[in-house]
Design an enzyme around this catalytic site. Structure first.
Site, PDB file in Angstrom:
ATOM      1  N   GLY A  46       0.787  -1.227   0.000  1.00 40.12           N
ATOM      2  CA  GLY A  46       0.000   0.000   0.000  1.00 40.12           C
ATOM      3  C   GLY A  46       0.818   1.275   0.000  1.00 40.12           C
ATOM      4  O   GLY A  46       0.256   2.366  -0.084  1.00 40.12           O
ATOM      5  N   ASP A  48       3.072   4.279  -1.347  1.00 43.63           N
ATOM      6  CA  ASP A  48       3.171   4.913  -2.655  1.00 43.63           C
ATOM      7  C   ASP A  48       4.624   5.142  -3.063  1.00 43.63           C
ATOM      8  O   ASP A  48       5.003   4.878  -4.188  1.00 43.63           O
ATOM      9  CB  ASP A  48       2.430   6.257  -2.643  1.00 43.63           C
ATOM     10  CG  ASP A  48       0.946   6.070  -2.364  1.00 43.63           C
ATOM     11  OD1 ASP A  48       0.387   5.064  -2.831  1.00 43.63           O
ATOM     12  OD2 ASP A  48       0.354   6.914  -1.676  1.00 43.63           O
ATOM     13  N   HIS A  71      21.342  14.474 -12.053  1.00 37.22           N
ATOM     14  CA  HIS A  71      20.494  14.397 -13.246  1.00 37.22           C
ATOM     15  C   HIS A  71      19.035  14.215 -12.848  1.00 37.22           C
ATOM     16  O   HIS A  71      18.724  14.005 -11.666  1.00 37.22           O
ATOM     17  CB  HIS A  71      20.947  13.274 -14.189  1.00 37.22           C
ATOM     18  CG  HIS A  71      20.855  11.906 -13.596  1.00 37.22           C
ATOM     19  ND1 HIS A  71      21.800  11.397 -12.727  1.00 37.22           N
ATOM     20  CD2 HIS A  71      19.908  10.938 -13.724  1.00 37.22           C
ATOM     21  CE1 HIS A  71      21.445  10.172 -12.369  1.00 37.22           C
ATOM     22  NE2 HIS A  71      20.300   9.863 -12.951  1.00 37.22           N
ATOM     23  N   HIS A  73      16.490  12.016 -13.120  1.00 37.42           N
ATOM     24  CA  HIS A  73      15.696  10.816 -12.881  1.00 37.42           C
ATOM     25  C   HIS A  73      15.086  10.835 -11.485  1.00 37.42           C
ATOM     26  O   HIS A  73      15.659  11.383 -10.556  1.00 37.42           O
ATOM     27  CB  HIS A  73      16.575   9.562 -13.038  1.00 37.42           C
ATOM     28  CG  HIS A  73      16.746   9.120 -14.463  1.00 37.42           C
ATOM     29  ND1 HIS A  73      17.848   8.434 -14.910  1.00 37.42           N
ATOM     30  CD2 HIS A  73      15.935   9.267 -15.551  1.00 37.42           C
ATOM     31  CE1 HIS A  73      17.714   8.176 -16.199  1.00 37.42           C
ATOM     32  NE2 HIS A  73      16.572   8.676 -16.614  1.00 37.42           N
ATOM     33  N   ASP A  75      15.001   8.696  -9.164  1.00 41.37           N
ATOM     34  CA  ASP A  75      15.806   8.201  -8.041  1.00 41.37           C
ATOM     35  C   ASP A  75      16.918   9.178  -7.652  1.00 41.37           C
ATOM     36  O   ASP A  75      17.722   8.883  -6.764  1.00 41.37           O
ATOM     37  CB  ASP A  75      16.364   6.794  -8.337  1.00 41.37           C
ATOM     38  CG  ASP A  75      17.146   6.718  -9.634  1.00 41.37           C
ATOM     39  OD1 ASP A  75      16.925   7.575 -10.520  1.00 41.37           O
ATOM     40  OD2 ASP A  75      17.997   5.819  -9.765  1.00 41.37           O
ATOM     41  N   HIS A  76      16.925  10.365  -8.307  1.00 39.05           N
ATOM     42  CA  HIS A  76      17.887  11.405  -7.922  1.00 39.05           C
ATOM     43  C   HIS A  76      17.209  12.726  -7.550  1.00 39.05           C
ATOM     44  O   HIS A  76      17.793  13.536  -6.849  1.00 39.05           O
ATOM     45  CB  HIS A  76      18.901  11.613  -9.047  1.00 39.05           C
ATOM     46  CG  HIS A  76      19.769  10.405  -9.253  1.00 39.05           C
ATOM     47  ND1 HIS A  76      21.052  10.323  -8.787  1.00 39.05           N
ATOM     48  CD2 HIS A  76      19.509   9.202  -9.814  1.00 39.05           C
ATOM     49  CE1 HIS A  76      21.558   9.120  -9.077  1.00 39.05           C
ATOM     50  NE2 HIS A  76      20.632   8.425  -9.707  1.00 39.05           N
ATOM     51  N   ASP A 193      29.440   4.893  -9.882  1.00 38.02           N
ATOM     52  CA  ASP A 193      28.188   4.164 -10.152  1.00 38.02           C
ATOM     53  C   ASP A 193      28.409   2.656 -10.281  1.00 38.02           C
ATOM     54  O   ASP A 193      29.139   2.198 -11.151  1.00 38.02           O
ATOM     55  CB  ASP A 193      27.627   4.727 -11.464  1.00 38.02           C
ATOM     56  CG  ASP A 193      26.346   4.060 -11.936  1.00 38.02           C
ATOM     57  OD1 ASP A 193      25.732   3.320 -11.156  1.00 38.02           O
ATOM     58  OD2 ASP A 193      25.975   4.308 -13.103  1.00 38.02           O
ATOM     59  N   GLY A 365      21.601   2.589 -19.335  1.00 42.21           N
ATOM     60  CA  GLY A 365      22.329   3.832 -19.173  1.00 42.21           C
ATOM     61  C   GLY A 365      23.517   3.775 -18.235  1.00 42.21           C
ATOM     62  O   GLY A 365      24.042   4.819 -17.847  1.00 42.21           O
ATOM     63  N   HIS A 366      23.934   2.587 -17.836  1.00 44.48           N
ATOM     64  CA  HIS A 366      25.025   2.480 -16.864  1.00 44.48           C
ATOM     65  C   HIS A 366      26.211   1.728 -17.446  1.00 44.48           C
ATOM     66  O   HIS A 366      26.046   0.829 -18.264  1.00 44.48           O
ATOM     67  CB  HIS A 366      24.545   1.751 -15.602  1.00 44.48           C
ATOM     68  CG  HIS A 366      23.403   2.432 -14.924  1.00 44.48           C
ATOM     69  ND1 HIS A 366      23.574   3.384 -13.956  1.00 44.48           N
ATOM     70  CD2 HIS A 366      22.070   2.310 -15.105  1.00 44.48           C
ATOM     71  CE1 HIS A 366      22.384   3.805 -13.545  1.00 44.48           C
ATOM     72  NE2 HIS A 366      21.464   3.168 -14.237  1.00 44.48           N
ATOM     73  N   ASP A 441       2.571   7.463   2.051  1.00 37.88           N
ATOM     74  CA  ASP A 441       1.351   6.726   1.766  1.00 37.88           C
ATOM     75  C   ASP A 441       0.212   7.730   1.758  1.00 37.88           C
ATOM     76  O   ASP A 441      -0.172   8.254   2.802  1.00 37.88           O
ATOM     77  CB  ASP A 441       1.127   5.645   2.828  1.00 37.88           C
ATOM     78  CG  ASP A 441      -0.117   4.797   2.528  1.00 37.88           C
ATOM     79  OD1 ASP A 441      -0.727   4.985   1.461  1.00 37.88           O
ATOM     80  OD2 ASP A 441      -0.460   3.954   3.372  1.00 37.88           O
TER      81      ASP A 441
END
Lengths: 552, 552
Positions: A46, A48, A71, A73, A75-76, A193, A365-366, A441
């Site tokens: 449940g 988010d 950048h 994305h 996650d950044h 990375d 991309g890595h 959430d």
């Protein structure tokens, strides 16, 4: 005289993939690198979104000089709407990244008051004792940056997310000469990375995908539908280029794809020949081999255009026999099942489907192992910390670093929350700060903790049984038989007799003990025990049992 | 005179991977091929196992002449304990497969009365109008068979699960010459395994893994821990062989691994040089480079030996620095996350971990595209039906068949439940029977249906709110304020005020309408409506709302 010491504190991205965030601290100054989010794992029922725990930073808010973003994305940048208002410091990034941050902040009504600063490649910004320089890296989004961070202790290189591509679509390869120059001058620490540290060899160039798209556009007998990440602007460019070459017009489908195409066209990151982009109302009557769609939905998102199309649920676009669908993306772990279902549905409707397993329609991309080694070789850092990865990625990246000659004792595999202290001569982990997952959430951030999740997990497995025990307030005696209601436990019609019997089980148990409100804790435990046992014997299931006392 | 017609009815394995089962019917005779189970997908909350729907067969029980099993994997035999007692017909298989079936039936107390018949390779069994011959195929378990089914309509070849391996560990390659001979004589229909129809080229030989294991045993500085499927007996053989070569002793860890090693040693499918197998109490004092463990846990099963070892939770085996762990298996889709966590935990404790992404430690058991084409070429069937796969695998396999010259109109991509009728001249789908998933949850089979699962899904997302409304039986008036209890919705301490307020929301809503037991349906809906709205505004969450009326 004491030498300045540098602290590096990963707050996310080193224990799980995603949610990248790191603090660097030198005396009275802190900078933050990236403020990312993570999508919830299967077990986070449940939830988010997941964002980093920044309690360490909140206790030192006055020291924070700025946030640097590599950048655009999720996650950044994705946790900025939640955390920037609390930190309230300037955010530095390249231009497209800034545009994407504005969109995110605006969506969550957090744009007002945000201080967003654009830094060009090669440009520098001084944040207290840190001087940060942005350099271009290749990644699956334009304007991605690595960072060169000059500190009193020495120079640090942060790779951001990167790969090497000598023929990138947008013409901006990773700036290897700047890195070689730094390597010659002496770099104290490289942070690099690790996402694809498991993969041997080199990541193929984006050009490989361009060639596939070219062939598909040439040979497909009918319409071509290409799905990719909306942020993968270079892929969108490749689709437009291939379409132009083969006299196909391009229809953009889906809200987020439309938004990003508009924005990147305006900012000049995307180029489209005049008249190639078409509106859906121009579709009627066009020959099928003159049509290309670009849509969202590469991750099987239920409301995305592609999934609606696959389910015959899209208002304007339906699969026709002879269509070719290209999934130009790889599944993000956890999404495989929904993506497979989408592919199956497209095949069932007569489309030909090309996806990563069966055709060269995507490169990620890595950097792979050889690229990681190349970076290590060029930068020649004294110390090395692998970043962006789970423990096995970091471990394998550490081994790669050893293989190119970095001494084992100068390589540090950290986890989120570790406090790593570095001097020009040595580094070590000196402490641990609070880190981990903060759950978003609905409207609330952080209120869903382990108890709520444990309950959801229990409910999800065998459902719930609510037992209502009515008690006379004066006498403490049971009034009538206990009531029992269940959800998600058994088929309530088929199991009617068992549920009836379980009411008697409770009544008998309480008869012996008598009921007094004061003894509710005892009664509660007793009811749960007898029902747990009874239901387990009958069904081998363990529903959550929730006794409720009503006093009348 | 009417010609005999053949019906082929897939009851599982063609809409989802797993749960393989097929019926063939000719006049008054039915044979059943495989009776497999499927492990539940992520969305099947709390379900233990999934088995096929056999209502079609139960209605024709007197016609069923026997069950033929191709090999002993769960997705081919696992539903027998549940379905064999209902069908009560003889089961034909090769010897090891029979052994594994007995174990399964015994576990579930379904062995008594079962008629299990062993058929040797090359042997035939006549089942009504069907004559079934077993031929050896290579797969990731010994004694795997394909079937040649002679019918009044023509000869059918069923590949079972197969790959081609000219140098298999157990020395029994797929019998290509028998297939070539049949091809020359004329085969009406080929049913062939599509599991890996996405992969180009050939599946590598098991020998490749043998070479890796040999190198690991030679070079590992310390102990070696190998994890694989317990049914992958050839892999266990390879580990024993490599250990013997490098003077290491072998310790078997985990109950199911121990059981299968004992059984296959007894039956002669596994060979171990004298003195190589050791008991765990002999471990103490042994030099680390003389030790190999073979364990269960390749799928990250929480109670398996490897996962306990990774979590420092195993009584006898702990990871030591210098250990090498080999995961000689690929993740079954859906298990990636738990396997990754196990690998991370092993790395954290200082082990070197080798797994499919980073080393050649596993090859799978299904043929890739070139092998599938080779089989089609040898068998030269008039008609072709791809089996064992999801729709995309079947579609791709159908295209392969076209590419080797089978006319498109002679290729049929079926789904579970399709009734396919075949004459020597033509085939077509003529109907649909009930098929799909039957859920096993605890003791019961089939009682968990869509309502129970929908409730579990809802509960898993935002929890539950129980509203207790106490009503005077005579007057129909509310007694006191409604009580509200929640689980899995919000942190009950933090959200105390909101929950209190929601009691007032309910009380106000009921005040207006008054409460009469007769109107409970109306009240119920009203309470749910007002609370849904209130909670969604406050939290953007949608818990299940369960109003309960107590009459006093």
């Amino acid at each position: 005289m004491t030498k300045p010491r540098l602290k590096i504190i990963p707050l996310g991205g080193l224990s799980e993939i995603g949610k990248n965030m790191m603090a660097m601290e030198c005396e009275n100054d802190i900078i933050v690198i990236d403020v990312g989010l993570m999508f919830p794992g299967e077990e986070m029922l449940g939830i988010d979104l997941v964002i980093p725990d920044i309690s360490y930073l909140l206790e030192r808010r006055e020291k924070i000089r700025g946030i640097v973003i590599t950048h655009g994305h999720e996650d950044h940048i994705g946790a900025l709407p939640y955390l920037l208002p609390q930190l309230d410091v300037p955010v530095y990034s390249t231009r497209l990244t800034q545009g994407l941050i504005s969109v995110k902040l605006k969506e969550r009504k957090a744009l007002a008051g945000a201080k967003l600063k654009v830094v060009p490649f090669g440009g520098q910004v001084t944040l207290g004792r840190f001087r940060v320089e942005f350099f271009p890296v290749c990644h699956s989004i334009p304007d991605a940056a690595g960072l060169i961070i000059h500190t009193p202790v020495g120079t640090i290189v942060h790779s951001g997310d990167f790969k090497l591509d000598y023929t990138p679509v947008d013409g901006k390869p990773t700036d290897l000469s700047r890195l070689a120059q730094l390597g010659a001058q002496g770099v104290l620490l490289l942070l690099s990375d690790s996402t694809y540290a498991e993969l041997p060899g080199y990541t193929p160039s984006e050009r490989v995908v361009g060639e596939t798209l070219d062939r598909v556009m040439a040979e497909a007998p009918g319409r071509v539908i290409v799905t990719t990440f909306s942020s993968l602007v270079s892929r969108i460019q490749q689709v437009i280029d291939a379409a132009a070459k083969h006299q196909r017009r391009v229809f953009i489908v889906g809200r987020s794809m439309t938004d990003i195409v508009r924005m990147t066209l305006e900012l000049g990151y995307l180029k489209a020949p005049d008249g190639i982009l078409a509106r859906l109302d121009e579709l009627k009557g066009m020959p099928h081999n003159r049509v290309v769609f670009i849509t969202t939905g590469s991750q099987g998102e239920p409301t995305s255009a592609l999934v609606r199309i696959a389910n015959r649920d899209h208002r304007q676009v339906h699969i026709l026999r002879g269509d070719t669908v290209v999934l130009s993306a790889t599944p993000i772990p956890g999404n495989e099942a929904v993506i497979n279902r989408t592919v199956d549905n497209l095949f069932k409707q007569g489309a030909q489907v090309l996806y990563a397993k069966v055709a060269q329609v995507h490169v990620h991309g890595h950097g792979s192992q050889e690229e990681l080694k190349l970076l290590l070789n060029l930068v020649k850092p004294r110390f090395f910390i692998p970043i962006h990865g789970e423990y096995r990625h970091l471990s394998l990246h550490a081994k790669l670093a050893q293989s190119v000659g970095i001494p084992k004792e100068n390589i540090f595999v950290l986890e989120d929350g570790d406090v790593f202290e570095l001097s020009p001569q040595a580094g070590k982990i000196t402490g641990k700060v609070s880190s981990g997952n903060v759950y978003v959430d609905g409207l609330s951030v952080g209120d869903v903790g382990s108890v709520v999740l444990r309950n959801r997990r229990m409910l999800s497995r065998d459902g719930i049984v609510v037992v209502i025990i009515t008690v006379n307030r004066q006498t403490g005696k049971l009034v009538g038989r206990p009531d029992i209601v269940s959800r998600g436990f058994v088929d309530t019609r088929e199991a009617k007799d068992m549920i009836e019997e379980s009411r008697d089980v409770v009544a008998r148990a309480l008869d012996h003990s008598g009921v007094r409100p004061a003894e509710w804790g005892f009664i509660n435990t007793k009811v749960r025990d007898v029902l747990n046992r009874f239901y387990y014997e009958q069904t081998k299931r363990r529903p959550m049992i929730l006794p409720v006392m009503v006093k009348v």
